[in-house]
Design an enzyme around this catalytic site. Structure first.
Site, PDB file in Angstrom:
ATOM      1  CG  HIS A   1      -2.034   0.930   1.198  1.00  0.00           C
ATOM      2  ND1 HIS A   1      -3.252   0.661   1.804  1.00  0.00           N
ATOM      3  CD2 HIS A   1      -2.168   2.160   0.638  1.00  0.00           C
ATOM      4  CE1 HIS A   1      -4.062   1.679   1.607  1.00  0.00           C
ATOM      5  NE2 HIS A   1      -3.434   2.606   0.917  1.00  0.00           N
TER       6      HIS A   1
ATOM      7  CG  HIS B   1      -1.115   6.589  -1.693  1.00  0.00           C
ATOM      8  ND1 HIS B   1      -2.222   6.451  -2.496  1.00  0.00           N
ATOM      9  CD2 HIS B   1      -1.470   6.076  -0.487  1.00  0.00           C
ATOM     10  CE1 HIS B   1      -3.217   5.901  -1.811  1.00  0.00           C
ATOM     11  NE2 HIS B   1      -2.787   5.657  -0.586  1.00  0.00           N
TER      12      HIS B   1
ATOM     13  NE  ARG C   1       0.201  11.495  -2.862  1.00  0.00           N
ATOM     14  CZ  ARG C   1      -0.803  10.880  -2.269  1.00  0.00           C
ATOM     15  NH1 ARG C   1      -1.645  10.137  -2.984  1.00  0.00           N
ATOM     16  NH2 ARG C   1      -1.032  11.004  -0.985  1.00  0.00           N
TER      17      ARG C   1
ATOM     18  CG  ASN D   1      -4.904   7.396  -4.774  1.00  0.00           C
ATOM     19  OD1 ASN D   1      -3.825   6.834  -4.909  1.00  0.00           O
ATOM     20  ND2 ASN D   1      -5.218   8.104  -3.704  1.00  0.00           N
TER      21      ASN D   1
ATOM     22  CG  HIS E   1     -10.315   3.423   1.662  1.00  0.00           C
ATOM     23  ND1 HIS E   1      -9.194   4.153   1.928  1.00  0.00           N
ATOM     24  CD2 HIS E   1     -11.335   4.089   2.241  1.00  0.00           C
ATOM     25  CE1 HIS E   1      -9.527   5.225   2.639  1.00  0.00           C
ATOM     26  NE2 HIS E   1     -10.822   5.207   2.838  1.00  0.00           N
TER      27      HIS E   1
ATOM     28  CG  ASN F   1      -9.256   8.138   4.544  1.00  0.00           C
ATOM     29  OD1 ASN F   1      -9.592   7.103   5.111  1.00  0.00           O
ATOM     30  ND2 ASN F   1      -9.888   8.590   3.462  1.00  0.00           N
TER      31      ASN F   1
ATOM     32  CG  ASP G   1      -2.423   4.625   3.549  1.00  0.00           C
ATOM     33  OD1 ASP G   1      -2.280   5.004   2.367  1.00  0.00           O
ATOM     34  OD2 ASP G   1      -3.414   4.916   4.225  1.00  0.00           O
TER      35      ASP G   1
HETATM   36 ZN   LIG Z   1      -6.955   3.996   2.030  1.00  0.00          ZN
END
Ligand SMILES: [Zn+2]
Lengths: 435, 315, 176
Positions: free
Chosen positions: A57, A59, A61, A91, A178, A277, A304
């Protein structure tokens, strides 16, 4: 001339003292007093050698927010934190909901060459929760995507979730959910409880997470697929997963390092570096998460890692972005929360941060637990040393670490990716990258 | 004391000292003296990122009576409403040499962000932040209660106060609960369960869902403003029902003790949480609350700024 | 630390000041005594009692707090504001006698004159102090003085009064 590295006086996760010889990218031998005269030798006395860490997990970017992180800078941060594989969340902008984007991210990872970058595909087109994304095309692309997630958003529609779970059975994929009931979390800012009542910040009830976990374990049982719950944060969520596993339901779960150590009390500062989050929860939840990670109810630790630029954190709490960086502190935080408290062993750490995530995601050359003949992905940590986290000295492009100023145990000195050192004595070693 | 961000930052002694100072200032202002030289040469900025004419005017009057220079940044046309960051605004205020910033902001915690940052050095006074706190309102409410019911005591020991209405979204309620408790009063929150925050059981208060069971036994009824849009967010079925169960009307007023008082932080929704005849009744001290606001805010400015060394002002 | 003025000496000084004020102001009905809190207020009260005895009628006595008018506010933590109470006759056209314990730099009296100016325009303002210790920084002098005590600038002069300190005395203390 072959490439040979010898780690002297290493402690294996099971406590055995040994030497590790790496030859041409492969673990050649693990034995006491290996004699060789043509290897580069590292004396790692006092250090533990772990299989290279695998994050499910992350990110990164890129594409879209290269000002916060890139695949390259995230790879460097990963190597610094002892990782040999990252899973790039979908994302991005554009969203990784088609073969083009996941192949781009995969190639960027190979160019950086410091670790494996495995793209995660979006479950739904544009993360909008309505139509399925091109799941099959992403699975068949060169990125060979097996993990799908709308992370940042919950796959809220139960029919969409059902179809996604069914669809990925075709290639033994997994949906990482999520878990956030959107109607119960409109405008939510922090854990709903005593602290939010005092701070006047809109509450984020534990039930919003637990309701989705409960629904999805029932769904996955019904369609006999694979479900992974991203970042579990509540004691109630742990109970539901424990119940599901006891019934033989095929669910796995992750916890982040920050949810193992920090609580919602930190929001009292109104410093958005603690805004994340799902939100930081109570002490009781933290204790339940630690116990669940130790007893295997929660299978893995995932970072995360969520980089954000200064502007999106140097503002009012409610205006700020959610998220914390975590690659460089993950193992130290796990040591502090799980090892130094006596709850878990290094063997369990090797499982939760390497073997288990590699197995869940199907990463072929990762998580092999230092087996002779396997690709030499490993990380060396000296648990007896401590370091002070300084946000101005992080390797990530962003500096939104919640641990700034913390003294953490465990200094990572070396990381080997496919037999090549990517971290040497604490310094990123990019000379051997594939670029 | 450098900032006033939350009532939780005040000790009982400090709170009483602000009230006592306000008493003397009110007495001076009642006489012929309209202006004191105390804060001559100091710059106070009213940074109002949210509309609140009454609070802004009250702080402005307080600052001017102490001879401070006042600069108003109001909501309309201010840099904050144009998306300029809080940080950039703070840097501007620092460059202007603001000795104090009185900040009203829609985001809970914005004043604390200003105070904790390196962005500016002056005092920060919270004039209402989101659904967090409104400390100067609580101080003026305590001042008003003490004046009417204090019987000469420095604190509010034993005085029973009901705070009625939308506690969930009320910064006035949060500050009042803290201050009333600090000063020894007994607080009962009266609201529909939807308008009480989860976690309220950790507050030092009693809770009631039944206004009629509480109204006769308290010394002070403090009504909170209820916004019409709450009913679209499902907090209560409609205005009529809210008013029936939680409004203060003449019938409920008639059951109150003869020495009790009615308060409201304003602006009122007449006919919703308070009926017009109650708002204008002899028992209502609502207009007086406004007048007391100036003296209390003068006291706050005096306590925070008068002893502040020159270096801190950044001049 | 040494005693510069004993209780009987203080009592005598206050009686003398009371007589002197009455001599200097023949129409004693026009006099308003304003003590500067804290100790000046107690002295004003005591002087008022003596003057009532000598004049045979009530003397207007009040207090005048000068905190908000001080020019040294920034040099110390904020101090509590003391009550100001102006007798019902007001100050307009009155013979106002300011009363303080120790006259030193003169700054307190300057502040008092400012504070008084905000309230009204007396016909005349005079100053009575129990001790004048010298070292003036402003062109201010006392009209009525209990005792002149020459001091060094490093010494402090402290008045104790029974109303607050359970004893009447003036102490002289060396400071470093
Ligand atoms: Zn999440």
């Amino acid at each position: 001339m072959s490439q040979r590295y010898l780690l002297k006086n290493a402690q294996l996760p099971n406590g055995a003292l040994t030497d590790v010889l790496i030859v041409d990218g492969v673990i050649d031998s693990v034995a006491v007093n290996i004699a060789t005269n043509d290897a580069e030798v590292f004396d790692v006395t006092d250090s533990v050698v772990l299989p290279g860490l695998v994050d499910l997990h992350t990110h990164l970017r890129q594409p879209g927010r290269e000002d916060a992180e890139t695949v390259d800078s995230g790879s460097r941060a990963g190597a610094k934190g002892g990782f040999t594989a990252l899973s790039a969340m979908a994302n991005t902008s554009p969203v990784a909901d088609n073969a083009g984007v996941v192949e781009q991210v995969f190639r960027l990872g190979q160019e950086a060459g410091l670790l494996d970058v495995f793209p995660i595909g979006a479950v739904t087109r544009g993360l909008a929760g309505q139509e399925l994304s091109e799941i099959g095309a992403m699975a068949d692309s060169i990125a060979r995507v097996r993990v799908f997630s709308d992370d940042g958003n919950c796959v809220f529609d139960p029919l969409v979730m059902r179809r996604a779970l069914e669809y990925v059975k075709k290639f033994d994929g997994v949906i990482s959910q999520h878990a956030q009931e959107p109607r119960l979390t409109i405008g939510s800012q922090m854990n709903e409880g005593n602290v939010s009542s005092i701070l006047g910040l809109k509450g984020w009830p534990a039930i919003a997470e637990e309701a989705i976990i409960a629904r999805d374990v029932l769904l996955v049982d019904h369609v006999q697929s694979r479900l992974h719950i991203a970042h579990v944060t509540t004691a109630g969520g742990v109970e539901i997963i424990r119940w599901a596993k006891a019934r033989g339901i095929n669910v796995t779960a992750e916890v982040t390092p920050h949810h193992l150590l920090l609580t919602d009390e930190l929001a009292r500062s109104y410093d958005p570096v603690f805004k994340v989050n799902p939100p930081l929860r109570s002490e009781k939840d933290v204790m339940a998460l630690r116990e669940a990670l130790a007893d295997g109810t929660i299978d893995i630790v995932a970072t995360d890692h969520a980089p954000h630029t200064m502007e999106s954190k140097e503002c009012e709490w409610s205006e700020a972005s959610f998220g914390m960086i975590g690659l460089e502190t993950a193992l130290s935080v796990v040591q502090k929360a799980m090892i130094d408290t006596g709850i878990m062993s290094w063997e369990q750490v090797a499982d939760r941060l390497s073997t288990a995530p590699a197995r869940i995601a199907g990463y072929e050359y990762q998580g092999k637990n230092l087996a002779v003949g396997s690709r030499a992905n490993l990380t060396v940590i000296n648990p007896k040393k401590t370091w002070i986290v300084d946000r101005d000295l992080v390797t990530s492009k962003s500096r939104n670490t919640p641990f700034h100023g913390y003294e953490l145990p465990g200094v990572i000195t070396h990381t080997f990716f496919n037999g090549v050192p990517t971290l040497l004595n604490g310094v990123i070693n990019q000379a051997n990258g594939k670029k | 004391m450098r900032h006033l961000l939350s009532i939780a930052d005040l000790s009982k002694t400090e709170a009483i000292s602000i009230l006592d100072t306000a008493v003397e200032l009110a007495r001076i202002s009642d006489g012929t003296v309209k202006k004191l030289p105390t804060l001559r040469g100091r710059t106070i900025v009213n940074l109002f990122a949210e509309d609140s004419t009454r609070t802004r005017i009250s702080f402005e009057a307080a600052a001017k009576r102490l001879s401070a220079d006042v600069i108003n940044f109001s909501a309309k046309g201010s840099s904050l409403s144009k998306g300029e960051s809080l940080k950039d605004t703070a840097l501007t205020l620092q460059a202007m040499g603001a000795d104090a910033v009185v900040i009203r902001h829609g985001a809970s915690g914005a004043p604390q962000r200003l105070a904790d940052s390196e962005w500016m050095q002056g005092s920060v006074i919270n004039a209402g932040d989101g659904t967090h706190e409104h400390p100067s309102q609580a101080l003026l409410d305590a001042f008003t209660i003490r004046k009417h019911l204090g019987k000469g005591a420095p604190d509010l020991h034993g005085i029973k106060v009901a705070i009625v209405g939308d506690v969930l979204h009320s910064r006035v309620a949060r500050s009042n609960v803290l201050l009333l408790n600090l000063l020894g009063a007994k607080v009962t929150l009266v609201a529909p369960p939807t308008l009480l925050p989860v976690g309220v059981d950790s507050w030092p208060v009693n809770i009631s869902y039944n206004f009629d069971e509480v109204v006769a036994s308290v010394d002070v009824v403090m009504m909170l403003r209820v916004q019409q849009e709450r009913m679209t967010d499902l907090f209560f079925p409609n205005a009529r029902e809210y008013s029936r169960y939680f409004g203060l009307n003449a019938d409920r007023l008639s059951t109150m003790s003869p020495t009790s008082i009615v308060m409201h932080p304003g602006p009122m929704n007449r006919g919703l949480e308070i009926s017009a005849d109650v708002a204008d009744s002899a028992r209502s001290v609502i207009v007086e609350q406004v007048a007391n606001g100036v003296s209390v805010r003068m006291a706050i400015l005096y306590v925070l700024l008068a002893g502040q060394p020159l270096e801190v002002g950044g001049k | 630390m040494s005693s510069a003025l004993s209780a009987p000496e203080i009592a005598r000084a206050l009686i003398r000041i009371s007589h002197e004020i009455l001599e200097a102001n023949p129409d004693s009905s026009k006099i308003t005594l304003l003590g500067i809190p804290t100790r000046g207020a107690h002295l004003a009260h005591r002087i008022g009692v003596h003057m009532r005895e000598f004049a045979g009628h009530e003397i207007a006595v009040g207090t005048l707090d000068i905190t908000m008018h001080r020019d040294d506010l920034r040099m110390r933590p904020p101090r509590p504001i003391m009550p100001t109470s102006i007798p019902h006759q007001g100050v307009e056209g009155r013979e106002v006698i300011l009363i303080d314990d120790v006259l030193f730099s003169g700054r307190t009296i300057r502040s008092a004159l400012d504070a008084l100016g905000e309230i009204g325009r007396p016909r005349r303002v005079q100053l009575a102090v129990l001790v004048d210790r010298g070292h003036r920084e402003l062109p201010i002098r006392a009209d009525f003085v209990g005792k002149n005590i020459p001091t060094s600038i490093t010494q402090s002069v402290k008045l104790h009064l029974t109303e607050i300190d359970s004893v009447d005395e003036v102490m002289l203390e060396d400071q470093r």
